[in-house]
Design an enzyme around this catalytic site. Sequence first.
Site, PDB file in Angstrom:
ATOM      1  N   ILE A  54      -8.566  -0.920   6.371  1.00 52.04           N
ATOM      2  CA  ILE A  54      -8.999  -0.096   7.506  1.00 52.04           C
ATOM      3  C   ILE A  54      -8.351  -0.564   8.814  1.00 52.04           C
ATOM      4  O   ILE A  54      -8.237   0.199   9.769  1.00 52.04           O
ATOM      5  CB  ILE A  54     -10.548  -0.133   7.616  1.00 52.04           C
ATOM      6  CG1 ILE A  54     -11.073   1.074   8.367  1.00 52.04           C
ATOM      7  CG2 ILE A  54     -11.060  -1.418   8.226  1.00 52.04           C
ATOM      8  CD1 ILE A  54     -12.568   1.295   8.186  1.00 52.04           C
ATOM      9  N   ASN A  85      -8.415 -14.731   0.681  1.00 48.46           N
ATOM     10  CA  ASN A  85      -9.193 -15.623   1.537  1.00 48.46           C
ATOM     11  C   ASN A  85     -10.478 -16.044   0.833  1.00 48.46           C
ATOM     12  O   ASN A  85     -11.065 -15.246   0.094  1.00 48.46           O
ATOM     13  CB  ASN A  85      -9.530 -14.916   2.855  1.00 48.46           C
ATOM     14  CG  ASN A  85      -8.281 -14.594   3.673  1.00 48.46           C
ATOM     15  OD1 ASN A  85      -7.356 -15.397   3.736  1.00 48.46           O
ATOM     16  ND2 ASN A  85      -8.253 -13.422   4.284  1.00 48.46           N
ATOM     17  N   GLU A  97     -14.184 -12.272   5.184  1.00 51.18           N
ATOM     18  CA  GLU A  97     -15.183 -11.457   5.887  1.00 51.18           C
ATOM     19  C   GLU A  97     -15.989 -10.575   4.936  1.00 51.18           C
ATOM     20  O   GLU A  97     -17.148 -10.275   5.212  1.00 51.18           O
ATOM     21  CB  GLU A  97     -14.499 -10.579   6.938  1.00 51.18           C
ATOM     22  CG  GLU A  97     -13.943 -11.397   8.099  1.00 51.18           C
ATOM     23  CD  GLU A  97     -13.202 -10.553   9.126  1.00 51.18           C
ATOM     24  OE1 GLU A  97     -12.647  -9.501   8.758  1.00 51.18           O
ATOM     25  OE2 GLU A  97     -13.189 -10.967  10.296  1.00 51.18           O
ATOM     26  N   HIS A 102     -10.940  -9.972  -3.078  1.00 52.41           N
ATOM     27  CA  HIS A 102      -9.878  -8.990  -2.838  1.00 52.41           C
ATOM     28  C   HIS A 102      -8.586  -9.713  -2.537  1.00 52.41           C
ATOM     29  O   HIS A 102      -8.583 -10.794  -1.948  1.00 52.41           O
ATOM     30  CB  HIS A 102     -10.237  -8.029  -1.707  1.00 52.41           C
ATOM     31  CG  HIS A 102     -10.686  -8.696  -0.443  1.00 52.41           C
ATOM     32  ND1 HIS A 102     -11.956  -9.211  -0.296  1.00 52.41           N
ATOM     33  CD2 HIS A 102     -10.039  -8.951   0.713  1.00 52.41           C
ATOM     34  CE1 HIS A 102     -12.072  -9.747   0.909  1.00 52.41           C
ATOM     35  NE2 HIS A 102     -10.914  -9.605   1.533  1.00 52.41           N
ATOM     36  N   MET A 103      -7.499  -9.078  -2.931  1.00 52.71           N
ATOM     37  CA  MET A 103      -6.156  -9.580  -2.650  1.00 52.71           C
ATOM     38  C   MET A 103      -5.533  -8.647  -1.616  1.00 52.71           C
ATOM     39  O   MET A 103      -5.531  -7.431  -1.795  1.00 52.71           O
ATOM     40  CB  MET A 103      -5.341  -9.568  -3.948  1.00 52.71           C
ATOM     41  CG  MET A 103      -3.901  -9.960  -3.780  1.00 52.71           C
ATOM     42  SD  MET A 103      -3.032  -9.719  -5.360  1.00 52.71           S
ATOM     43  CE  MET A 103      -3.495 -11.206  -6.225  1.00 52.71           C
TER      44      MET A 103
HETATM   45  P1  DGP Z   1     -11.039 -10.757   4.476  1.00 50.70           P
HETATM   46  O1  DGP Z   1     -10.989 -11.413   5.829  1.00 50.70           O
HETATM   47  O2  DGP Z   1     -10.025 -11.343   3.542  1.00 50.70           O
HETATM   48  O3  DGP Z   1     -12.440 -10.733   3.894  1.00 50.70           O
HETATM   49  O4  DGP Z   1     -10.566  -9.249   4.703  1.00 50.70           O
HETATM   50  C1  DGP Z   1     -11.422  -8.151   4.696  1.00 50.70           C
HETATM   51  C2  DGP Z   1     -10.580  -6.939   4.998  1.00 50.70           C
HETATM   52  O5  DGP Z   1     -11.323  -5.791   4.648  1.00 50.70           O
HETATM   53  C3  DGP Z   1     -10.183  -6.771   6.472  1.00 50.70           C
HETATM   54  O6  DGP Z   1      -8.751  -6.827   6.571  1.00 50.70           O
HETATM   55  C4  DGP Z   1     -10.691  -5.394   6.853  1.00 50.70           C
HETATM   56  C5  DGP Z   1     -11.001  -4.739   5.531  1.00 50.70           C
HETATM   57  N1  DGP Z   1     -12.139  -3.854   5.549  1.00 50.70           N
HETATM   58  C6  DGP Z   1     -13.405  -4.165   5.945  1.00 50.70           C
HETATM   59  N2  DGP Z   1     -14.214  -3.102   5.818  1.00 50.70           N
HETATM   60  C7  DGP Z   1     -13.437  -2.096   5.305  1.00 50.70           C
HETATM   61  C8  DGP Z   1     -13.713  -0.754   4.948  1.00 50.70           C
HETATM   62  O7  DGP Z   1     -14.826  -0.247   5.059  1.00 50.70           O
HETATM   63  N3  DGP Z   1     -12.663  -0.031   4.460  1.00 50.70           N
HETATM   64  C9  DGP Z   1     -11.412  -0.550   4.316  1.00 50.70           C
HETATM   65  N4  DGP Z   1     -10.454   0.243   3.846  1.00 50.70           N
HETATM   66  N5  DGP Z   1     -11.125  -1.826   4.644  1.00 50.70           N
HETATM   67  C10 DGP Z   1     -12.125  -2.583   5.142  1.00 50.70           C
END
Ligand code: DGP
Length: 116
Positions: free
Chosen positions: A30, A86, A94, A99-100
């Site tokens: 996102i 992460n 977060e 997830h990768m």
């Molecule tokens: P991390 O810090 O590795 O947990 O990355 C989480 C990622 O997830 C961050 O780059 C933004 C993405 N993200 C969070 N919420 C959403 C969502 O609702 N939709 C999408 N497509 N991505 C999201």
Amino acid sequence: MTTIFAKIIRGEIPSDMVYQDELVTAFRDISPMAPTHILIVPNKVIPTVNDLTEDDELTVGRMFTVAKKLAEQEGIAEDGYRLIVNCNKHGHQEVFHLHMHLLGGRPLGRMLSKPN
Ligand code: DGP
């Protein structure tokens, strides 16, 4: 247990999904940090790398082969890309659904900045 990514996988909230099979789903981040920024996520909720077991080895392998295919599809395979997973606080995780990140489409610089 449910997560925002589990809702995306089930189609309960919208996403720009680029791949799905019986083990993993991939959709665009996102908040992209590069021209290509795709998240590759197990369909089953595994909160962090710390929660992986040997039973998950097929799924984790699939995350890599899907990353490879998507990199080719995005046209970034030859120039190269980065895969990031992460974990927890120091890893700045977060979303607690494994997830990768597949990042590419521009030079990404060194892996990490040095601490001040
Ligand atoms: P991390 O810090 O590795 O947990 O990355 C989480 C990622 O997830 C961050 O780059 C933004 C993405 N993200 C969070 N919420 C959403 C969502 O609702 N939709 C999408 N497509 N991505 C999201």
